[in-house]
Design a protein around this motif. Structure first.
Motif: not given
Length: 382
Positions: A125-136
């Motif tokens: 996983d190193l070097g990859k973005n960690l994201s929170c994706k919210a969908t309504l």
């Protein structure tokens, strides 16, 4: 006539109806059909259904660091959302979905809510973005709106291209350092020397050209960004013939018989084999990677004197130092013969303890001469 207020209110209802109908929203007025007298009070209630609100991106709490194989609690918050039960939260690392959270609790008002996820990153996983994706999602009006935010986290796992780097004397060496973090960490190198640490580089690579003995030692890779910092150390070994070792005696000057002495053999290079021995005799060797060898000689004797050799050896050559030790003899007091005190007259004996040996000898000679004279007067000649 309704008056200006009535006209304004009716105009506003008509305009709002046009807007809401265009977007598929429904406006409910209560009472739906109202009849009232001129000049009387009128109270209308307006309620809008299926009116989604998702005004801003989700917010992720800053993370001190993400370290491979260590669990970290993540927190993502969505603010002022309606309806909350239609929000879907998706945790991503790069393009890979880690976890999906779909709350089903209905709310009648605009809400803010936080979502928690326990995440254990892997080395891949190193070097990859960690994201929170919210969908309504609102299928009633065919609406789907997505907002995404990347987490900010300090440097975590640091990787160095070589764990045990070594370079031949006069050779070339490159070591690469990488740290996972967002924003991307700044990498810099420095080396511990006498005095304050000195910066050696400001990029991911430490480069050593024409390696010398002075370039051997501990180097540190540092990584920092706006969230935090971290560093990792690596030891660089320069390979070549060993430096000349040092040999010394624990005493200042030549030792004397009976004294305890120690001979010390040392090197500033841990990669050599050290040996300490007396010329033409058995050797005293140190263990591998020892930088000091000691030889203790209790109650040293004259026969222990001679040339002692300190030898440093590796795959590239051998260097020696020598010391010549001379043992001084211990001086012994000679025992004086006892004087024939018995032949001294009683008159002389009391004074013997308080006079010197020379005085006693003089008195003894005088006594002997006097005795000889008296004896010669007794001889009768015929």
């Amino acid at each position: 006539m309704c008056g200006v207020k009535c006209i304004t209110f009716a105009l506003w209802i008509n305009i709002h109806s046009v807007i809401t109908e265009t977007n598929g929203f429904k406006v409910h007025l209560t009472p739906l059909k109202s009849v009232n007298h001129v000049g009387a009070d009128l109270e209308l209630t307006c309620r809008v259904n299926a009116c989604p609100a998702f005004p801003q991106d989700p917010v992720l709490a800053k993370i001190k660091s993400l370290i491979a194989n260590q669990t970290q609690t993540l927190n993502c918050t969505v603010h002022n959302v309606y309806p909350l039960e239609r929000i879907v939260i998706e945790w991503l690392r790069g393009n890979e979905t880690l976890y999906v959270d779909e709350p089903q609790i209905p709310y009648d008002s605009v809400q803010s809510h936080s979502y928690v996820y326990n995440y254990t990153p892997s080395v891949s996983d190193l070097g990859k973005n960690l994201s929170c994706k919210a969908t309504l999602k609102n299928p009633e009006i065919g609406l789907e709106k997505t907002r995404i935010s990347n987490a900010e986290y300090g440097p975590g796992t640091i990787t160095i291209s070589s764990k045990n780097p070594s370079v031949k004397l006069g050779g070339h060496l490159e070591i690469t350092c990488h740290a996972d973090g967002n924003p991307k960490p700044t990498i810099f190198w420095w080396k511990n020397e006498t005095g304050p640490a000195q910066n050696k580089s400001q990029n991911e690579k430490l480069i050593i050209n024409n390696a010398s003995w002075s370039q051997a030692g501990w180097y540190h890779c540092g990584a920092n960004n706006t969230v935090g910092s971290k560093h990792m150390s690596v030891k660089v070994i320069v390979l070549g013939p060993p430096n000349i070792p040092k040999i010394q005696l624990s005493h200042t000057g030549d030792p004397k018989e009976g004294e305890n002495i120690t001979i010390l053999c040392s090197s500033d290079d841990e990669s050599v084999d050290l040996t300490l021995y007396r010329q033409s005799q058995n050797a005293a060797s140190g263990a591998l990677n020892e930088t000091v060898v000691l030889l203790n000689i209790p109650s040293v004797q004259i026969t222990d004197g001679g040339i002692y050799i300190c030898e440093a050896k590796n795959d590239f050559g051998t260097e020696r130092s020598t010391i010549n030790i001379t043992v001084e003899a211990q001086l012994k007091e000679e025992k004086k013969p006892d004087l024939p005190i018995a032949i001294l007259p009683a008159a002389i004996l009391p004074a013997a303890g308080s006079v010197s040996l020379l005085t006693i000898a003089g008195l003894l000679i005088r006594y002997c001469r006097k005795k000889a004279t008296s004896n010669s007067g007794d001889i009768t000649l015929s």
